[in-house]
Design an enzyme around this catalytic site. Structure first.
Site, PDB file in Angstrom:
ATOM      1  N   SER A 154       0.849  -1.197   0.000  1.00 32.71           N
ATOM      2  CA  SER A 154       0.000   0.000   0.000  1.00 32.71           C
ATOM      3  C   SER A 154       0.882   1.243   0.000  1.00 32.71           C
ATOM      4  O   SER A 154       2.026   1.198   0.481  1.00 32.71           O
ATOM      5  CB  SER A 154      -0.894   0.017   1.242  1.00 32.71           C
ATOM      6  N   TYR A 167      -2.312  -0.994  10.105  1.00 37.75           N
ATOM      7  CA  TYR A 167      -2.420  -1.368   8.685  1.00 37.75           C
ATOM      8  C   TYR A 167      -1.179  -0.913   7.933  1.00 37.75           C
ATOM      9  O   TYR A 167      -0.571  -1.692   7.180  1.00 37.75           O
ATOM     10  CB  TYR A 167      -3.673  -0.731   8.092  1.00 37.75           C
TER      11      TYR A 167
END
Length: 265
Positions: A154, A167
């Site tokens: 990400s 995350y």
């Protein structure tokens, strides 16, 4: 016939986890368009009763493209499920050329508000699932001396995230694990990562409710490309990474973010 045959995935078999919706579905469809048969795997965490239907819907779209598809309900956080997925792919297609580790998830919370249980859930969703799938698929690919593993990282792996700190940390871990496995699995198996920018998915819009259109439009203006990514953008990037056109590409994380967030005026 002229053409860049190195981009073709004809004769290849791919597994895509988290393929029932969103980015995973976009990746599965793009790989099929490029010629691959696809095992679509995953669970619908918010409503597990939908898991089989979501995967079958993706499989139906792949079949309409003229490719074979096998839906397998799989919890990528569970080693037994992951091994069963690999076994199902080999039983159906007798090959495993491409493994896309897209399964994962998170929730919005600032660091002081995240419980130990919440921390462990996000680590299981993202880092553990990637570890298990890399280990199981890697064993097959290394024995057969061929294959490509694509891990989903990400943009948050590079910049952090106040809204999703764990995350972001797990995605940074995936980027690092990718580098390690590229060396560990060389020279016959390539391991790469894809880092999507903010992506416009049905799931994201559902979370926004009645404000979805306005929020997506506002977010688009913060991006250098003046639009959000689409699942197809990620799928096309995966086609390149999975293909022989990327035969000398390993250990990298490809950022597909339209240039990232535009600088504030």
């Amino acid at each position: 016939m002229p053409g860049l045959h190195e981009f073709s995935l004809d004769g290849k078999t791919a597994i895509v986890t988290g393929a029932g919706q969103g980015i995973g579905k976009g990746i599965a469809l793009a790989l099929a368009e490029a010629g691959a048969d696809v095992v679509v795997a995953g669970i619908t965490v918010a409503d597990r009763s939908r898991s089989e239907a979501d995967l079958e819907a993706t499989a139906d779209e792949i079949r309409l493209l003229g490719r074979s598809a096998l839906p397998v309900v799989t919890d990528a956080r569970d080693a037994t499920d992951v091994q069963a997925l690999i076994d199902a792919a080999l039983a159906e297609f007798d090959s495993l050329d491409i493994m896309v580790n897209n399964a994962g998830g998170s929730f919005y919370a600032r660091f002081p508000d995240i419980s130990e249980g919440g921390f462990e859930a996000i680590v299981r969703n993202n880092l553990k699932s990637t570890f298990l799938c890399c280990q199981a698929a890697g064993a097959v690919m290394r024995e057969r001396e061929t294959g490509v593993i694509i891990n989903l990282s990400s943009g948050a792996a590079f910049s952090g995230s106040i809204a999703q700190p764990v995350y972001a940390a797990t995605k940074a871990g995936i980027t690092n694990l990718t580098q390690t496995l590229a060396a560990e699995f060389a020279p016959h198996v390539r391991v790469v990562a894809l880092a999507p920018g903010l992506t416009d998915t049905v799931g994201m819009r559902a979370g926004y409710g009645d404000e979805a259109e306005a929020r997506v439009a506002a977010q688009a203006q913060t991006m250098a490309a003046k639009r959000l990514a689409t699942p197809r953008d990620m799928g096309l990037a995966c086609v390149f990474l999975a293909s022989d056109a990327a035969s000398y590409v390993s250990g990298i994380t490809l950022r597909v973010d339209g240039g990232g967030r535009a600088a504030d005026d």
